[in-house]
Design a protein around this motif. Sequence first.
Motif, short mmCIF file in Angstrom:
data_model
loop_
_atom_site.label_atom_id
_atom_site.label_comp_id
_atom_site.label_asym_id
_atom_site.label_seq_id
_atom_site.Cartn_x
_atom_site.Cartn_y
_atom_site.Cartn_z
N UNK A 51 0.80 -1.24 0.00
CA UNK A 51 0.00 0.00 0.00
C UNK A 51 0.82 1.28 0.00
N UNK A 52 1.93 1.32 0.75
CA UNK A 52 2.73 2.54 0.79
C UNK A 52 3.22 2.92 -0.60
N UNK A 53 3.60 1.92 -1.40
CA UNK A 53 4.03 2.18 -2.77
C UNK A 53 2.87 2.69 -3.61
N UNK A 54 1.70 2.12 -3.41
CA UNK A 54 0.53 2.58 -4.16
C UNK A 54 0.24 4.05 -3.84
N UNK A 55 0.25 4.40 -2.56
CA UNK A 55 -0.04 5.77 -2.17
C UNK A 55 1.02 6.72 -2.75
N UNK A 56 2.27 6.29 -2.69
CA UNK A 56 3.36 7.12 -3.20
C UNK A 56 3.19 7.38 -4.69
N UNK A 57 2.94 6.32 -5.45
CA UNK A 57 2.82 6.48 -6.90
C UNK A 57 1.62 7.35 -7.25
N UNK A 58 0.51 7.13 -6.56
CA UNK A 58 -0.68 7.94 -6.85
C UNK A 58 -0.42 9.41 -6.57
N UNK A 59 0.23 9.70 -5.45
CA UNK A 59 0.48 11.10 -5.11
C UNK A 59 1.50 11.73 -6.05
N UNK A 60 2.46 10.94 -6.53
CA UNK A 60 3.45 11.46 -7.46
C UNK A 60 2.81 11.85 -8.79
N UNK A 61 1.97 10.99 -9.34
CA UNK A 61 1.38 11.33 -10.64
C UNK A 61 0.39 12.48 -10.49
N UNK A 62 -0.33 12.55 -9.36
CA UNK A 62 -1.22 13.70 -9.14
C UNK A 62 -0.42 14.99 -9.01
N UNK A 63 0.74 14.92 -8.36
CA UNK A 63 1.60 16.08 -8.22
C UNK A 63 2.01 16.63 -9.58
N UNK A 64 2.21 15.73 -10.54
CA UNK A 64 2.60 16.14 -11.88
C UNK A 64 1.40 16.45 -12.78
N UNK A 65 0.19 16.39 -12.20
CA UNK A 65 -0.99 16.79 -12.95
C UNK A 65 -1.67 15.70 -13.73
N UNK A 82 -3.90 11.86 -13.92
CA UNK A 82 -4.90 11.03 -13.25
C UNK A 82 -4.28 9.66 -12.98
N UNK A 83 -4.20 9.22 -11.73
CA UNK A 83 -3.62 7.90 -11.45
C UNK A 83 -4.27 6.77 -12.23
N UNK A 84 -5.57 6.88 -12.49
CA UNK A 84 -6.25 5.82 -13.24
C UNK A 84 -5.74 5.70 -14.66
N UNK A 85 -5.17 6.77 -15.16
CA UNK A 85 -4.61 6.77 -16.52
C UNK A 85 -3.10 6.56 -16.50
N UNK A 86 -2.43 7.21 -15.56
CA UNK A 86 -0.96 7.24 -15.58
C UNK A 86 -0.32 6.01 -14.96
N UNK A 87 -1.03 5.30 -14.10
CA UNK A 87 -0.47 4.11 -13.45
C UNK A 87 -1.02 2.86 -14.13
N UNK A 88 -0.11 2.05 -14.65
CA UNK A 88 -0.48 0.81 -15.34
C UNK A 88 -0.07 -0.36 -14.46
N UNK A 89 -1.02 -1.15 -14.03
CA UNK A 89 -0.73 -2.28 -13.16
C UNK A 89 -0.59 -3.57 -13.96
N UNK A 90 0.50 -4.30 -13.68
CA UNK A 90 0.67 -5.63 -14.25
C UNK A 90 -0.26 -6.57 -13.50
N UNK A 91 -1.05 -7.34 -14.24
CA UNK A 91 -2.08 -8.17 -13.62
C UNK A 91 -1.64 -9.63 -13.53
N UNK A 92 -2.16 -10.31 -12.53
CA UNK A 92 -2.04 -11.76 -12.46
C UNK A 92 -3.19 -12.37 -13.25
N UNK A 93 -2.97 -13.53 -13.79
CA UNK A 93 -4.05 -14.21 -14.51
C UNK A 93 -5.09 -14.72 -13.53
#
Length: 431
Positions: free
Chosen positions: A134-148, A150-161
């Motif tokens: 979770x700490x990494x998730x929060x960090x990444x979300x706040x970083x992309x928001x800081x740069x303007x 949307x985390x839903x667009x800027x963060x791409x999650x690798x999925x498990x099958x």
Amino acid sequence: MQFENTLEFAQRLDKQDTLNSYRDHFLFPKVNEKQVIYFTGNSLGLQPKNAKKYVDEVMQDWEELAVEGHFYADKPWWDYHERLANPLSKIIGAKPSEITVMNTLTVNLHLLMVSFYRPKGKRYKIICEEKAFPSDQYMLQSQVRFHGYDPNDAIVEIKKRDGEHNFRIEDILDTITEVGEECALILIGGVNYYTGQVFDMKTITKAGHDIGAFVGWDLAHAAGNIKLELHDWDVDFASWCSYKYMNSGPGNASGCFIHERFHNQTEIPRFEGWWGTSRETRFLMKPQFEPMPNADAWQLSNAPILALAPYLASLELFDEVGMDALIKKRNLIVAYLEYILKEIDAQVESTFEIITPSNPKERGTQLSVFLHGEGKKLFEFLMKNGVITDWREPNVIRLAPAPFYCSFEDMFRFGQILKQGILEKNSELSS
């Protein structure tokens, strides 16, 4: 090796274990006046007995020298952190100049992203693993928001099958290729905190560089646990906490790796402070920042000496033993624990599913066990009976037999306590 689920066999393995004496270098809690079976070195390592000595040295220097301890202590405070670089370089697979110690893990990842997350134009996306810590998730979300963004667009999650517990390397590489020139950064945990899966860092790093992205690693569950070769793998940056497998104490200082190709780049974006400026001119109080020619350029403030002292004490043990010896025992004791779990599973009316990869190359010290048909009462039974482990929803216990201080007899005794807990639960249900 043909394992046996007997006390005699476990004790025989302990007698053959070249690291068995190091168990006496650590302090164990007690439950019911007995030394615990400690499986949570992946959360907080046990205290090395020599840690207090190192801390007391600092306290005595503070008492006797006060401010002069910065320069005249036996281990002067002004360059105390530099003593950690050489032993850490052997654990991390780096040059000592590529290592620094400062702050704590998430703070350091934020600071490193100042240098290595530089979104521009269509290259702005970050690739990470699904359900990262979770700490990494929060960090990444706040970083992309800081740069303007949307985390839903800027963060791409690798999925498990679907239906699988672990990531497939081909799916990771396919995601990297798919995001392509839109990717600015790949930042993944080197060892997945939930399942204990070890990622192929060398292959993933190369794939990220092939598309022009920076590649960094959160090594919280990797440092001191698995073989790392960050310099040779051409990793851009990494950070790790020190209180898990490296036994430095709760919430203690974090290590950083910055590849040497980024040293001496005065134009690189970076938050700066006076401990990152040239050690030769630091105390001249010059107004212009002159970066250290190594990873120390990313330091901000003077080092927290009382925090570094137990870290240095633990690193002394790592330097004596070496990662190769730790990994050799790790592989054997984890395999024995896996065997014990399967033996107990066959003897009781229960179903354990080990969700950590079975391939030793894809796992470290941790086995995560899905307790089908069991509940948190079994975890509580283990804790009350001297087995210190941890619980992760929905029904997983994580077992991390750290090779420095866990014994093969611990694995056998754990199996007997686990069996007792299940049989008592079954007896209650049938009565």
